[in-house]
Design an enzyme around this catalytic site. Structure first.
Site, PDB file in Angstrom:
ATOM      1  N   GLY A   1       0.822  -1.208   0.000  1.00  0.00           N
ATOM      2  CA  GLY A   1       0.000   0.000   0.000  1.00  0.00           C
ATOM      3  C   GLY A   1       0.852   1.253   0.000  1.00  0.00           C
TER       4      GLY A   1
ATOM      5  N   TYR B   1       9.543   3.701   1.264  1.00  0.00           N
ATOM      6  CA  TYR B   1      10.413   2.565   1.618  1.00  0.00           C
ATOM      7  C   TYR B   1      11.881   2.936   1.446  1.00  0.00           C
ATOM      8  CZ  TYR B   1       6.486  -0.493   2.387  1.00  0.00           C
ATOM      9  OH  TYR B   1       5.352  -1.057   2.913  1.00  0.00           O
TER      10      TYR B   1
ATOM     11  N   HIS C   1      10.799   3.783   6.798  1.00  0.00           N
ATOM     12  CA  HIS C   1      12.155   3.797   7.355  1.00  0.00           C
ATOM     13  C   HIS C   1      13.140   2.808   6.710  1.00  0.00           C
ATOM     14  CE1 HIS C   1      15.238   4.856  10.167  1.00  0.00           C
ATOM     15  NE2 HIS C   1      15.403   3.599  10.520  1.00  0.00           N
TER      16      HIS C   1
HETATM   17  C1  LIG Z   1      -3.741  -6.047   7.716  1.00  0.00           C
HETATM   18  C2  LIG Z   1      -3.076  -5.192   6.681  1.00  0.00           C
HETATM   19  C3  LIG Z   1      -1.733  -4.906   6.824  1.00  0.00           C
HETATM   20  C4  LIG Z   1      -1.092  -4.139   5.855  1.00  0.00           C
HETATM   21  N1  LIG Z   1       0.247  -3.889   5.999  1.00  0.00           N
HETATM   22  C5  LIG Z   1       0.903  -3.169   5.055  1.00  0.00           C
HETATM   23  C6  LIG Z   1       2.301  -2.946   5.168  1.00  0.00           C
HETATM   24  O1  LIG Z   1       2.974  -3.413   6.081  1.00  0.00           O
HETATM   25  N2  LIG Z   1       2.909  -2.188   4.212  1.00  0.00           N
HETATM   26  C7  LIG Z   1       2.213  -1.675   3.152  1.00  0.00           C
HETATM   27  O2  LIG Z   1       2.841  -1.001   2.315  1.00  0.00           O
HETATM   28  N3  LIG Z   1       0.882  -1.899   3.005  1.00  0.00           N
HETATM   29  C8  LIG Z   1       0.214  -2.625   3.937  1.00  0.00           C
HETATM   30  N4  LIG Z   1      -1.115  -2.891   3.787  1.00  0.00           N
HETATM   31  C9  LIG Z   1      -1.788  -2.483   2.535  1.00  0.00           C
HETATM   32  C10 LIG Z   1      -1.899  -3.686   1.588  1.00  0.00           C
HETATM   33  O3  LIG Z   1      -0.632  -4.161   1.230  1.00  0.00           O
HETATM   34  C11 LIG Z   1      -2.700  -3.286   0.355  1.00  0.00           C
HETATM   35  O4  LIG Z   1      -4.015  -3.051   0.789  1.00  0.00           O
HETATM   36  C12 LIG Z   1      -2.700  -4.383  -0.704  1.00  0.00           C
HETATM   37  O5  LIG Z   1      -1.397  -4.577  -1.185  1.00  0.00           O
HETATM   38  C13 LIG Z   1      -3.597  -4.003  -1.861  1.00  0.00           C
HETATM   39  O6  LIG Z   1      -3.740  -5.123  -2.713  1.00  0.00           O
HETATM   40  P1  LIG Z   1      -5.187  -5.699  -3.087  1.00  0.00           P
HETATM   41  O7  LIG Z   1      -5.874  -4.661  -3.961  1.00  0.00           O
HETATM   42  O8  LIG Z   1      -4.935  -6.954  -3.838  1.00  0.00           O
HETATM   43  O9  LIG Z   1      -5.925  -5.949  -1.812  1.00  0.00           O
HETATM   44  C14 LIG Z   1      -1.808  -3.638   4.743  1.00  0.00           C
HETATM   45  C15 LIG Z   1      -3.170  -3.927   4.628  1.00  0.00           C
HETATM   46  C16 LIG Z   1      -3.801  -4.684   5.584  1.00  0.00           C
HETATM   47  C17 LIG Z   1      -5.263  -4.987   5.424  1.00  0.00           C
END
Ligand SMILES: Cc1cc2nc3c(=O)[nH]c(=O)nc-3n(C[C@H](O)[C@H](O)[C@H](O)COP(=O)(O)O)c2cc1C
Length: 200
Positions: free
Chosen positions: A109, A115, A122
């Site tokens: 996300g 990054y 970080h």
């Molecule tokens: C429980 C949870 C933890 C997440 N942790 C991260 C993270 O550590 N780093 C990040 O960049 N995005 C994080 N995200 C965002 C997800 O990576 C993002 O929603 C996903 O890659 C989108 O792909 P999708 O459209 O297939 O769901 C998190 C989302 C959720 C729900």
């Protein structure tokens, strides 16, 4: 042709924009084996022997998932915990994965600029992925750079899905230049075409 195993793990497939697009794309690529882990094991009752046989039957293992708390969703972690067993994947007599290749395809996300040491995450992305890289090393597998989409909450799915199809085909057809790929920290849909060529 390399036997390619594609393992997909997303607990919220109904709300997924990107990973489901990649999953659907993979379903129309011939000659690869795909497994939707949350569909196969909704109650986490992983069949360890069957999954180890699945690993043995393939040469390239590609794990596709959304980054969750800087790691893989829980069921994929469980799958690794159980199937990459002592005496099978590592340790005394544990060399059954030796020589295979491990690759991640993940979405984050956070934007790319987050990054790094100056960004709000970080660390750079590869630092978060070192447990996977070292798992591969311990199991005598080679770890390929991950195929990544940053900013996955707003990014367009189509180019990333098309790049994924090209990547799958190149891996399957032994047209993926691992040496050239190794010089890149992450792969994107822009760089995949540059990596098609001689295998290593
Ligand atoms: C429980 C949870 C933890 C997440 N942790 C991260 C993270 O550590 N780093 C990040 O960049 N995005 C994080 N995200 C965002 C997800 O990576 C993002 O929603 C996903 O890659 C989108 O792909 P999708 O459209 O297939 O769901 C998190 C989302 C959720 C729900």
């Amino acid at each position: 042709m390399a036997r390619l195993l594609h393992i997909f793990a997303h607990p919220g497939r109904a709300s997924s924009r990107i990973n489901m697009a990649l999953w659907r794309t993979a379903q129309v690529v011939d000659g690869i084996s795909s497994l939707d882990l949350y569909a196969r094991y909704p109650r986490y009752d992983i069949d360890i022997a069957a999954e180890q046989q699945r690993l043995l039957a393939h040469e390239v293992v590609l794990l596709q998932f959304p980054l969750f708390w800087y790691s893989a969703p829980a069921l994929l972690k469980e799958w690794i915990d159980l199937t990459f067993e002592h005496g099978f994947a590592y340790g005394h007599g544990g060399d059954r994965l030796k020589g295979k290749r491990l690759m991640l395809a993940l979405t984050a996300g956070g934007p790319e600029e987050a990054y790094g040491p100056q960004g709000y995450q970080h660390f750079d992305l590869r630092t978060f992925l070192t447990p996977f890289e070292q798992t591969a090393r311990l199991c005598q597998m080679s770890f390929l750079p991950p195929y990544v989409l940053f900013g996955a909450l707003t990014a367009e799915p189509a180019p990333h899905a098309q790049g994924f199809a090209r990547l799958l085909e190149a891996l399957r057809d032994d047209r993926f230049n691992g040496m050239r790929a190794a010089s890149l920290p992450v792969l994107t849909h822009d760089t995949v075409p540059l990596l098609e060529g001689d295998q290593e």
